[in-house]
Scaffold this motif. Structure first.
Motif, PDB file in Angstrom:
ATOM      1  N   GLY A 172     -12.028  23.843  32.058  1.00  0.00           N
ATOM      2  CA  GLY A 172     -11.920  24.264  30.665  1.00  0.00           C
ATOM      3  C   GLY A 172     -10.622  24.107  30.033  1.00  0.00           C
ATOM      4  N   HIS A 173      -9.429  24.076  31.136  1.00  0.00           N
ATOM      5  CA  HIS A 173      -8.350  24.080  30.626  1.00  0.00           C
ATOM      6  C   HIS A 173      -7.933  22.743  30.111  1.00  0.00           C
ATOM      7  N   VAL A 174      -8.822  21.582  30.470  1.00  0.00           N
ATOM      8  CA  VAL A 174      -8.575  20.229  30.090  1.00  0.00           C
ATOM      9  C   VAL A 174      -9.693  20.077  28.818  1.00  0.00           C
ATOM     10  N   THR A 203     -20.013  28.419  29.878  1.00  0.00           N
ATOM     11  CA  THR A 203     -20.841  27.542  29.199  1.00  0.00           C
ATOM     12  C   THR A 203     -20.779  28.077  27.690  1.00  0.00           C
ATOM     13  N   ASP A 204     -21.106  27.016  26.985  1.00  0.00           N
ATOM     14  CA  ASP A 204     -21.054  27.337  25.565  1.00  0.00           C
ATOM     15  C   ASP A 204     -22.593  27.818  24.991  1.00  0.00           C
ATOM     16  N   THR A 205     -23.102  28.646  25.792  1.00  0.00           N
ATOM     17  CA  THR A 205     -24.458  28.756  25.613  1.00  0.00           C
ATOM     18  C   THR A 205     -24.814  30.242  24.666  1.00  0.00           C
ATOM     19  N   ASP A 206     -23.465  30.814  24.281  1.00  0.00           N
ATOM     20  CA  ASP A 206     -23.501  32.196  23.689  1.00  0.00           C
ATOM     21  C   ASP A 206     -22.594  32.297  22.405  1.00  0.00           C
ATOM     22  N   GLU A 207     -23.084  32.263  21.402  1.00  0.00           N
ATOM     23  CA  GLU A 207     -22.294  32.360  20.031  1.00  0.00           C
ATOM     24  C   GLU A 207     -20.947  33.338  20.422  1.00  0.00           C
ATOM     25  N   ALA A 208     -21.340  34.461  20.812  1.00  0.00           N
ATOM     26  CA  ALA A 208     -20.319  35.658  21.014  1.00  0.00           C
ATOM     27  C   ALA A 208     -19.401  35.060  22.030  1.00  0.00           C
ATOM     28  N   PHE A 209     -19.586  34.422  22.970  1.00  0.00           N
ATOM     29  CA  PHE A 209     -18.695  34.034  24.040  1.00  0.00           C
ATOM     30  C   PHE A 209     -17.768  32.934  23.480  1.00  0.00           C
ATOM     31  N   LEU A 210     -18.458  32.061  22.536  1.00  0.00           N
ATOM     32  CA  LEU A 210     -17.571  31.087  21.773  1.00  0.00           C
ATOM     33  C   LEU A 210     -16.675  31.808  20.678  1.00  0.00           C
ATOM     34  N   GLU A 211     -17.099  32.578  20.048  1.00  0.00           N
ATOM     35  CA  GLU A 211     -16.293  33.440  19.110  1.00  0.00           C
ATOM     36  C   GLU A 211     -14.965  34.127  19.776  1.00  0.00           C
ATOM     37  N   ALA A 212     -15.376  34.868  21.034  1.00  0.00           N
ATOM     38  CA  ALA A 212     -14.181  35.470  21.586  1.00  0.00           C
ATOM     39  C   ALA A 212     -13.368  34.376  22.224  1.00  0.00           C
ATOM     40  N   GLN A 213     -13.704  33.429  22.660  1.00  0.00           N
ATOM     41  CA  GLN A 213     -12.881  32.268  23.264  1.00  0.00           C
ATOM     42  C   GLN A 213     -11.919  31.806  21.974  1.00  0.00           C
ATOM     43  N   LYS A 214     -12.512  31.745  20.919  1.00  0.00           N
ATOM     44  CA  LYS A 214     -11.937  31.198  19.856  1.00  0.00           C
ATOM     45  C   LYS A 214     -10.578  32.244  19.511  1.00  0.00           C
ATOM     46  N   LEU A 226     -15.402  25.702  26.530  1.00  0.00           N
ATOM     47  CA  LEU A 226     -16.233  26.031  26.909  1.00  0.00           C
ATOM     48  C   LEU A 226     -17.231  24.768  26.836  1.00  0.00           C
ATOM     49  N   ARG A 227     -18.058  24.244  27.937  1.00  0.00           N
ATOM     50  CA  ARG A 227     -19.044  23.276  27.992  1.00  0.00           C
ATOM     51  C   ARG A 227     -20.423  23.649  28.083  1.00  0.00           C
ATOM     52  N   SER A 228     -21.170  22.601  27.655  1.00  0.00           N
ATOM     53  CA  SER A 228     -22.665  22.857  27.782  1.00  0.00           C
ATOM     54  C   SER A 228     -23.154  22.758  29.388  1.00  0.00           C
ATOM     55  N   PRO A 229     -24.074  23.164  29.908  1.00  0.00           N
ATOM     56  CA  PRO A 229     -24.438  23.001  31.272  1.00  0.00           C
ATOM     57  C   PRO A 229     -24.569  21.443  31.490  1.00  0.00           C
ATOM     58  N   GLU A 230     -25.028  21.009  30.637  1.00  0.00           N
ATOM     59  CA  GLU A 230     -25.190  19.333  30.821  1.00  0.00           C
ATOM     60  C   GLU A 230     -23.952  18.661  30.930  1.00  0.00           C
ATOM     61  N   ARG A 231     -22.827  19.150  30.118  1.00  0.00           N
ATOM     62  CA  ARG A 231     -21.648  18.443  30.492  1.00  0.00           C
ATOM     63  C   ARG A 231     -20.780  18.781  31.932  1.00  0.00           C
ATOM     64  N   ILE A 232     -21.162  20.021  32.070  1.00  0.00           N
ATOM     65  CA  ILE A 232     -20.450  20.594  33.458  1.00  0.00           C
ATOM     66  C   ILE A 232     -21.240  19.685  34.561  1.00  0.00           C
TER      67      ILE A 232
END
Length: 275
Positions: A172-174, A203-214, A226-232
């Protein structure tokens, strides 16, 4: 002065500590805080607490990631006969690091840790412990320079025999997908047939996770994507995943539990063999 001389390390640690910016939170130190470690600063604790206020599940992500590392290394050492591990993005030492898990199964295992964080280097002596039958080494190198990583790792590992490449929560650092895939494929290309890739990420599968990361990224710290399971799963293309495949981390060969199947977590990964 030799690196075996304690005075060398005292001097080196002072120089490194002087260069550490304690005014900006750092992901390795925050991760250490979430795992209950003490190698962090108030700025990291504050950032970690703000993160958990938005996404309390990050503590579970940290825990299941650590547990997955232990199960993966144990399986590779005990069931697949792997005796060499290249762990990139080591982070700060906690309990059950890669060398401890591997050498508990096979004392002759050789482990090379890679990181470029000054605080990790300060703690390198804690990592540079080994059973006398095996060896543990630390390499100061950057994930973005896979050529340098391979060059230095070859000093300590025999790439003519199986090597397990560990990329635990660092891709995720890249931020750029193409660059991230290129780095992984360049590293995997150096593995011999019968080598393994062990990789996991949030993964980007939770809106709160995405908000916290931002919110964390906006502090000026090194951002994390954060990436989708498919991208991982794309990181494993061309390899043969071990059962049960690329899955939510608690579901990768879970230890038996009277509580039944573990819940899913917002972190995916797996282990795959190079044909």
């Amino acid at each position: 002065m030799s690196s075996d001389d304690p005075e060398f390390w005292n001097s080196a640690e002072k120089d490194l500590m002087a260069g550490i910016d304690t005014s900006v939170p750092h992901s390795a130190r925050i991760w250490n805080y979430w795992l209950g470690g003490k190698d962090n600063f108030p700025v990291d604790q504050e950032a970690g607490d703000r993160y958990t206020e938005v996404f309390p599940g990050i503590v579970q992500v940290a825990r299941v990631s650590r547990e997955f590392l232990g199960r993966a290394v144990r399986h590779l050492a005990a069931e697949e006969g792997v005796r060499q591990f290249l762990d990139i993005g080591t982070g700060l030492p906690t309990e059950d690091n890669t060398h401890q898990v591997a050498q508990r199964v096979a004392p002759e295992s050789h482990i090379v840790y890679v990181d470029n964080d000054p605080l990790v280097l300060v703690h390198a002596r804690a990592l540079l412990t080994s059973r006398p039958e095996g060896a543990t080494h630390y390499v100061d190198a950057d994930l973005h320079d896979p050529e340098d990583i391979i060059r230095q790792a070859r000093r300590h590992l025999d790439f003519g025999r199986p090597v397990a490449l560990m990329l635990m929560g660092i891709m995720g650092h890249v931020a750029d997908d193409a660059e991230a895939l290129s780095i992984v494929r360049r590293l995997v290309a150096e593995l011999p047939s019968g080598g393994y890739l062990v990789l996991e990420d949030g993964t980007d599968t939770d809106e709160a996770f995405l908000e916290a990361q931002k919110g964390y990224d906006d502090t000026g710290a090194v951002p994390y994507r954060l990436r989708s399971p498919e991208r991982i799963a794309r990181f494993f293309e061309g390899l043969d995943p071990l059962e049960p495949g690329i899955v939510s981390l608690p579901h990768w060969k879970p230890d038996p539990s009277p509580l039944g199947p573990p819940p899913k977590a917002h972190a995916y990964g797996g282990v795959a063999r190079k044909p």
